[in-house]
Write an enzyme that holds these catalytic residues in place. Structure first.
Site, PDB file in Angstrom:
ATOM      1  N   LYS A   7       9.499   5.774  -4.892  1.00  0.00           N
ATOM      2  CA  LYS A   7      10.621   4.984  -5.402  1.00  0.00           C
ATOM      3  C   LYS A   7      11.846   5.864  -5.621  1.00  0.00           C
ATOM      4  CE  LYS A   7       9.243   1.743  -8.167  1.00  0.00           C
ATOM      5  NZ  LYS A   7       8.594   1.343  -9.425  1.00  0.00           N
ATOM      6  N   ARG A  45      11.121   3.490 -14.806  1.00  0.00           N
ATOM      7  CA  ARG A  45      10.260   2.984 -13.728  1.00  0.00           C
ATOM      8  C   ARG A  45       9.291   4.031 -13.198  1.00  0.00           C
ATOM      9  NH1 ARG A  45      14.392   0.770  -9.419  1.00  0.00           N
ATOM     10  NH2 ARG A  45      12.544  -0.391  -8.732  1.00  0.00           N
ATOM     11  N   GLY A 105       1.855  -2.383  -8.112  1.00  0.00           N
ATOM     12  CA  GLY A 105       1.432  -3.079  -9.317  1.00  0.00           C
ATOM     13  C   GLY A 105       0.485  -2.305 -10.217  1.00  0.00           C
ATOM     14  N   MET A 162       1.080   0.680 -11.821  1.00  0.00           N
ATOM     15  CA  MET A 162       1.651   1.410 -12.947  1.00  0.00           C
ATOM     16  C   MET A 162       2.808   0.627 -13.560  1.00  0.00           C
ATOM     17  SD  MET A 162       1.287   5.256 -11.620  1.00  0.00           S
ATOM     18  CE  MET A 162       2.344   4.850 -10.294  1.00  0.00           C
ATOM     19  N   ARG A 221      10.858   0.681   0.679  1.00  0.00           N
ATOM     20  CA  ARG A 221       9.689   1.430   1.168  1.00  0.00           C
ATOM     21  C   ARG A 221       9.274   0.803   2.486  1.00  0.00           C
ATOM     22  NH1 ARG A 221       6.020  -0.888  -3.689  1.00  0.00           N
ATOM     23  NH2 ARG A 221       6.609  -3.035  -3.359  1.00  0.00           N
ATOM     24  N   HIS A 269     -26.536   0.809   5.021  1.00  0.00           N
ATOM     25  CA  HIS A 269     -27.372   0.285   6.103  1.00  0.00           C
ATOM     26  C   HIS A 269     -26.742  -0.948   6.740  1.00  0.00           C
ATOM     27  CE1 HIS A 269     -30.777  -2.095   7.751  1.00  0.00           C
ATOM     28  NE2 HIS A 269     -31.156  -0.899   8.186  1.00  0.00           N
ATOM     29  N   ARG A 315     -25.374  -1.616  36.111  1.00  0.00           N
ATOM     30  CA  ARG A 315     -26.832  -1.434  36.038  1.00  0.00           C
ATOM     31  C   ARG A 315     -27.471  -2.450  36.977  1.00  0.00           C
ATOM     32  NH1 ARG A 315     -24.912  -1.591  30.813  1.00  0.00           N
ATOM     33  NH2 ARG A 315     -25.286   0.250  29.502  1.00  0.00           N
ATOM     34  N   SER A 330     -21.589  11.411  35.885  1.00  0.00           N
ATOM     35  CA  SER A 330     -21.186  10.459  34.859  1.00  0.00           C
ATOM     36  C   SER A 330     -22.069  10.689  33.642  1.00  0.00           C
ATOM     37  CB  SER A 330     -21.349   9.027  35.377  1.00  0.00           C
ATOM     38  OG  SER A 330     -21.054   8.122  34.339  1.00  0.00           O
ATOM     39  N   ASP A 366     -28.310   8.382  26.209  1.00  0.00           N
ATOM     40  CA  ASP A 366     -29.502   9.203  26.389  1.00  0.00           C
ATOM     41  C   ASP A 366     -29.241  10.656  26.033  1.00  0.00           C
ATOM     42  OD1 ASP A 366     -31.941   7.927  27.146  1.00  0.00           O
ATOM     43  OD2 ASP A 366     -30.899   7.186  28.928  1.00  0.00           O
ATOM     44  N   CYS A 400     -20.070   7.117  30.841  1.00  0.00           N
ATOM     45  CA  CYS A 400     -20.385   5.691  30.854  1.00  0.00           C
ATOM     46  C   CYS A 400     -21.255   5.271  29.678  1.00  0.00           C
ATOM     47  CB  CYS A 400     -21.031   5.290  32.169  1.00  0.00           C
ATOM     48  SG  CYS A 400     -22.658   6.018  32.409  1.00  0.00           S
ATOM     49  N   TYR A 457     -12.223   9.969  33.958  1.00  0.00           N
ATOM     50  CA  TYR A 457     -12.126   8.600  33.440  1.00  0.00           C
ATOM     51  C   TYR A 457     -13.142   8.387  32.338  1.00  0.00           C
ATOM     52  CZ  TYR A 457     -16.433   7.704  35.956  1.00  0.00           C
ATOM     53  OH  TYR A 457     -17.727   7.756  36.368  1.00  0.00           O
TER      54      TYR A 457
HETATM   55  P1  ADP Z   1       7.090  -2.016  -9.459  1.00  0.00           P
HETATM   56  O1  ADP Z   1       6.773  -0.657  -9.000  1.00  0.00           O
HETATM   57  O2  ADP Z   1       5.978  -2.682 -10.175  1.00  0.00           O
HETATM   58  O3  ADP Z   1       7.710  -2.852  -8.392  1.00  0.00           O
HETATM   59  P2  ADP Z   1       9.723  -1.503 -10.413  1.00  0.00           P
HETATM   60  O4  ADP Z   1      10.009  -0.227 -11.108  1.00  0.00           O
HETATM   61  O5  ADP Z   1      10.128  -1.590  -9.016  1.00  0.00           O
HETATM   62  O6  ADP Z   1       8.194  -1.839 -10.605  1.00  0.00           O
HETATM   63  O7  ADP Z   1      10.416  -2.640 -11.245  1.00  0.00           O
HETATM   64  C1  ADP Z   1      10.112  -3.986 -11.030  1.00  0.00           C
HETATM   65  C2  ADP Z   1      11.355  -4.805 -10.937  1.00  0.00           C
HETATM   66  O8  ADP Z   1      12.167  -4.644 -12.082  1.00  0.00           O
HETATM   67  C3  ADP Z   1      12.254  -4.438  -9.801  1.00  0.00           C
HETATM   68  O9  ADP Z   1      11.854  -5.023  -8.603  1.00  0.00           O
HETATM   69  C4  ADP Z   1      13.583  -4.989 -10.259  1.00  0.00           C
HETATM   70  O10 ADP Z   1      13.654  -6.361  -9.942  1.00  0.00           O
HETATM   71  C5  ADP Z   1      13.513  -4.822 -11.752  1.00  0.00           C
HETATM   72  N1  ADP Z   1      14.303  -3.649 -12.125  1.00  0.00           N
HETATM   73  C6  ADP Z   1      13.909  -2.372 -12.230  1.00  0.00           C
HETATM   74  N2  ADP Z   1      14.933  -1.577 -12.574  1.00  0.00           N
HETATM   75  C7  ADP Z   1      16.012  -2.378 -12.678  1.00  0.00           C
HETATM   76  C8  ADP Z   1      17.388  -2.146 -12.969  1.00  0.00           C
HETATM   77  N3  ADP Z   1      17.854  -0.946 -13.252  1.00  0.00           N
HETATM   78  N4  ADP Z   1      18.204  -3.214 -12.990  1.00  0.00           N
HETATM   79  C9  ADP Z   1      17.736  -4.440 -12.720  1.00  0.00           C
HETATM   80  N5  ADP Z   1      16.465  -4.725 -12.432  1.00  0.00           N
HETATM   81  C10 ADP Z   1      15.610  -3.699 -12.411  1.00  0.00           C
HETATM   82 MG    MG Z   2     -29.659   6.603  30.455  1.00  0.00          MG
HETATM   83 MG    MG Z   3       9.134  -2.396  -7.322  1.00  0.00          MG
END
Ligand code: ADP
Ligand code: MG
Ligand code: MG
Length: 886
Positions: free
Chosen positions: A25, A94, A103, A105, A336, A451, A557, A765, A770, A833, A853
């Site tokens: 980020k 953040r 989601g 952290m 990203r 397994h 074969r 080949s 085997d 083969c 090949y």
């Molecule tokens: P996650 O990694 O869970 O996506 P983010 O750090 O990206 O968490 O934050 C989630 C959301 O919070 C972002 O998508 C954005 O919409 C909002 N957000 C984060 N920082 C700001 C900011 N400085 N101003 C406005 N919205 C923010």
């Molecule tokens: Mg054979």
């Molecule tokens: Mg985000």
């Protein structure tokens, strides 16, 4: 004095190459700042600071000073002051690790608000409602994240107010929000906490809690599941707040620069007006889509389109972005590389070549063979509205529906009459026979090398394994998951490609090669060195192989051809013959049938080489089972059946007994039979040459190649070749037919003595099935059913040598055979083969050791074409291996 470590980077000091230090980020925000996109100002605290914090239980020395300095700098840029009552600066705190963990952290928004700054914000924006909304969000988020207060308690309060406002958060009044804030205080108190009024405390606690979220239970579990290292730490980005909740000209949203599902070049966005942060993801309100934005906020729409374009060209890939619109102005908050479906990955790669964004080589490198393969298996067709019953490990690709059964015995009882999914706590060697009659497998325990997983992949059936949340009671014949109980006979659908499984029968989509996949393969053909042939036993299979792009048959074969109803009787009589003359009589009856088979084959593969392997299996494989014969004789003797059949049956029984072997795999088969009963190979060669002459007479160009199996000593080949060349010469019109004569290399001794063998062979080949069996001393069927999974699970073997050639052992033998063979005969044609010929790692190895090949089963041909191209690209340009892969 040691130089002070830099723990804090302003966005304009970083860049996309600093992912390890600034997290994905932070690096993205810095990069977007650098290229002039509209990012709110801010700074990032490094992952190194996080690691130090987690190790020592406190911020590293100097870190907070650097944070305060950067914060002052931020105040100057924005023209607001953190904690100021009249003109407060608010920030978000953040998380952001080097590897995306969506989601997992935490992030705290609106840091800096308290009872007095909220008044400043209200005054400054002339929007009291907005200020109160921001404040109640901070109190809630801070409570949940920093103090771990239960989300539901906050939610409950919101829902209560919502009821009075027609279930619309948009219609909350200032009084409603003030009421919520008061209620939130009650929640805090109940848990012995107080919301800190001091902005500085809010900031410090938020940073600590984001650092700590690296080690949260769910984050640790996520890393374990996805094989992500635990020692990277998370960076913390502090970003000046912009507000999507300032009214109807404000919004917050997420966008993919292309459709992540289909790959279509059309921005895919979801957004909410007058909302903040996570509202979109949380699904609190139904979002709007990109076409709504076009009408609702045309200027923002135009800016967003332009931004997406800039980002894609800059990153040279599809991006997944987060944005906020504050009073009609677009701000970028994250970018990203976007996750995408297998189909989308292929389409995007192709489109990006056409748009001049990436090269053909890069496109090929982006698509892994396994991604491509996913598009070649049946897939569950979901509408997105189905709720899966559960999810496990996607252990073997493909999809299947069927009634559930809880034991292999039961599966065998029911037999092939019904489609079944075998559900077990885990499978063992005893289940293999039952597994053979089921469509797919679902297990509670076990990993990717369990397994069930190994056997499923070997059988080419889908499997979902390791569904920890499911409990299977095989005695009761029930499975329980998420409060649901299913019994024998209930229908489920499993998706071994995604790991999901569903109740009931969902439509399963047949795989197709769409126009984008076709293009990718056409491009692949221009970048590969290796030829691609197919293993095909019938003209029908050969047809599929050609359609899939095979450039010849690497292994046809011939034994299957003797199993047809019209032939097996003759074949048996031939085997039971006591003299060569008698044998010849029956072989003469088989001859026209073989000619017919080969004519079809040659026609189908016109213009391409066809390697025909002479009879390979032990003769007893063509005879009925001993117990069956004994039972028939017994029945006749006790008065049931025709007594006239007795002499035949008795002779049959004698032959079966004569041919019985202790170890058929190492027994009387291959060229050994060909030497002892030369009339058999004589007939086959005659058929090949006659068929070839006929097809040539039709005006077609063909390249027959005759292959002798199981040669271990050059004298075997020497003798057979001499005789068969004689035989070939005795065929009318033989001089029209140009054929090659070669051998399989599938016995370790053949590899070692390849120089001698090559004197009598135009081609080699590798029969790696085997060769692997004999090099390891494993019989394949026993290994895969009985101990392979143990070896894999316990790390004795890294991978299954029957799926992927064992480079260190079998591979070394192959290398030796290539070198020694080519020393004798520089233009010796060499291929593979064995079934491993369709495996990407094996293909890479074959490319490396200079094979001409690879030959794979017809449905693996497309994957093989791609794998061969990628291998050649990386061999010539190792740096291409760095390309992001999907
Ligand atoms: P996650 O990694 O869970 O996506 P983010 O750090 O990206 O968490 O934050 C989630 C959301 O919070 C972002 O998508 C954005 O919409 C909002 N957000 C984060 N920082 C700001 C900011 N400085 N101003 C406005 N919205 C923010
Ligand atoms: Mg054979
Ligand atoms: Mg985000």
């Amino acid at each position: 004095m040691a130089q002070r470590e830099k723990f804090v980077y302003r966005f304009d000091e970083g860049g996309k190459e600093m992912v390890d230090l600034l997290g994905g980020k932070g690096a993205g925000l810095a990069e977007m700042t650098k290229i002039g996109l509209n990012v709110p100002p801010g700074f990032t605290i490094t992952t190194k600071a996080c690691i130090a914090f987690l190790k020592n239980g406190g911020f590293p020395e100097g870190m907070m000073d650097q944070v305060m300095q950067a914060l002052h700098d931020l105040e100057n840029r924005v023209g607001r002051v953190f904690g100021d009552e009249k003109n407060p600066l608010l920030v978000s705190v953040r998380s952001g690790a080097p590897v995306s963990m969506p989601g997992m952290m935490d992030t705290v928004l609106n840091v800096g608000l308290n009872d007095s700054t909220v008044e400043g914000l209200a005054f400054m924006t002339d929007n009291r409602r907005f200020a109160m909304d921001a404040y109640r969000r901070l109190i809630q988020m801070f409570g949940e994240i920093v103090y771990g207060l239960p989300h539901e308690e906050f939610r409950e309060k919101i829902e209560y107010v919502k009821k009075t406002r027609g279930y619309d958060e948009d219609r909350f009044t200032v009084q409603d929000l003030q009421g919520l804030i008061d209620q939130y205080a009650v929640i805090y108190r109940k848990h012995g906490k107080v919301f800190p009024q001091d902005p500085q405390t809010q900031l410090v606690e938020s940073i600590k809690s984001v650092f700590n979220s690296w080690n949260s239970k769910r984050a640790v579990a996520y890393r374990k599941m996805n094989g992500i290292r635990d020692d990277m730490g998370t960076a913390v980005s502090i970003v000046a707040m912009v507000f999507g909740n300032m009214g109807d000209d404000s919004a917050t949203g997420v966008a993919f620069t292309r459709d992540p599902n289909t790959g279509e070049k059309k921005v895919f966005a979801e957004y909410l007006t007058n909302a903040q942060g996570e509202d979109v993801v949380a699904g609190i309100r139904t979002p709007k889509y990109i076409d709504d934005m076009k009408n609702e906020m045309p200027q923002v729409y135009a800016d967003l389109m332009k931004t997406c374009d800039i980002l894609e060209h800059h990153y040279r890939d599809m991006q997944d972005i987060e944005f906020t619109v504050e009073r009609g102005k677009l701000y970028l908050l994250q970018t990203r590389t976007g996750k995408r479906s297998a189909r989308a990955a292929i389409r995007i790669a192709i489109d990006m070549i056409d748009e001049g964004i990436i090269s053909e080589e890069e496109a090929l490198m982006r698509i892994t063979p396994s991604t491509f393969d996913r598009t070649m298996h049946p897939q569950v067709k979901t509408t997105g509205r189905e709720t899966p019953l559960g999810k496990g490990l996607a252990a073997s690709p493909g999809a299947a529906s069927g009634m559930i059964v809880f034991s292999s015995e039961r599966a065998l009882e029911i037999g092939k009459t019904k489609k079944m999914i075998l559900v077990r706590p885990e499978t063992t060697a005893d289940d293999v026979r039952g597994m053979a009659v089921c469509e797919g497998f679902l297990t509670q325990k076990g990993g990717m090398t369990s397994h069930a997983a190994v056997v499923a992949r070997a059988m080419g059936k889908p499997a979902v394994v390791g569904v920890e949340s499911m409990s299977v009671n095989a005695n009761e014949k029930t499975l329980t998951i998420g409060g649901k109980k299913l019994r024998e006979g209930d229908v489920v659908t499993i998706d071994g490609t995604s790991g999901y499984f569903y109740e009931g029968e969902l439509p399963v989509e047949k795989p197709t090669i769409d126009e984008y996949s076709k293009r990718l393969l056409e491009i692949a053909d221009r970048y590969r060195r290796l030829g691609i042939r197919a293993n095909a036993n019938t003209p029908e299979e050969a047809k599929i192989a050609r359609e899939n792009g095979a450039e010849g048959i690497g292994l046809a074969r011939t034994e299957r051809m003797f199993l047809g109803n019209d032939r097996i009787g003759i074949m048996r009589s031939m085997i039971m013959s006591e003299t060569a003359e008698e044998r010849k009589k029956y072989l003469d009856q088989l001859l026209p049938m073989q000619i017919h088979d080969f004519v079809e084959f040659f026609r189908t593969m016109e213009g391409y080489p066809v390697i025909i392997r002479l009879l390979d299996p032990p003769l007893h494989e063509f005879l009925p089972n001993k117990e069956d014969i004994i039972r028939q004789i017994y029945d006749i003797n006790s008065g049931n059946g025709n007594r006239d059949d007795l002499p035949y049956l008795e002779r049959l029984l004698k032959t079966v007994r004569d041919l019985e072997e202790f170890n058929p795999m190492l027994g009387f088969r291959g060229c050994r039979v060909g030497l002892v009963y030369p009339e058999i190979y004589d007939m086959q060669v005659r058929a090949i040459i006659e068929a070839a002459a006929r097809v040539i007479d039709e005006g077609r160009v063909i390249y027959p190649e005759i292959m002798i199996p199981l040669v271990g000593h050059h004298n075997e080949l020497k003798k057979i070749r001499a005789r068969l060349e004689e035989t070939a010469r005795s065929v009318k019109n033989h001089e029209k037919v140009k054929y090659k004569f070669g051998t399989m290399i599938e016995i370790p001794r053949a590899c070692v003595t390849a120089d001698k063998i090559a004197q009598y062979a135009d081609f080699f080949s590798f029969g790696t099935n085997d060769l692997t069996q004999m090099t390891f001393g494993y019989s394949r069927d026993d290994a895969e059913g009985k101990f392979m999974f143990f070896y894999l699970e316990n790390g004795i073997l890294e991978s299954d040598p029957f799926s992927s050639v064992d480079r260190d052992g079998v591979g070394e033998l192959m290398k030796m055979a290539v070198e020694r063979g080519k020393k004798t005969k520089p233009d010796l044609e060499v291929g593979i083969c064995g079934e491993q010929g369709g495996d990407p790692d094996t293909i890479e190895f074959c490319d490396e050791i200079g094979l001409d090949y690879v030959s794979a089963s017809p449905h693996r041909i497309p994957v093989a074409r791609l794998a061969a191209a990628r291998s050649n690209i990386v061999r010539n340009r190792p740096e291409m291996d760095q390309v992001a892969k999907y």
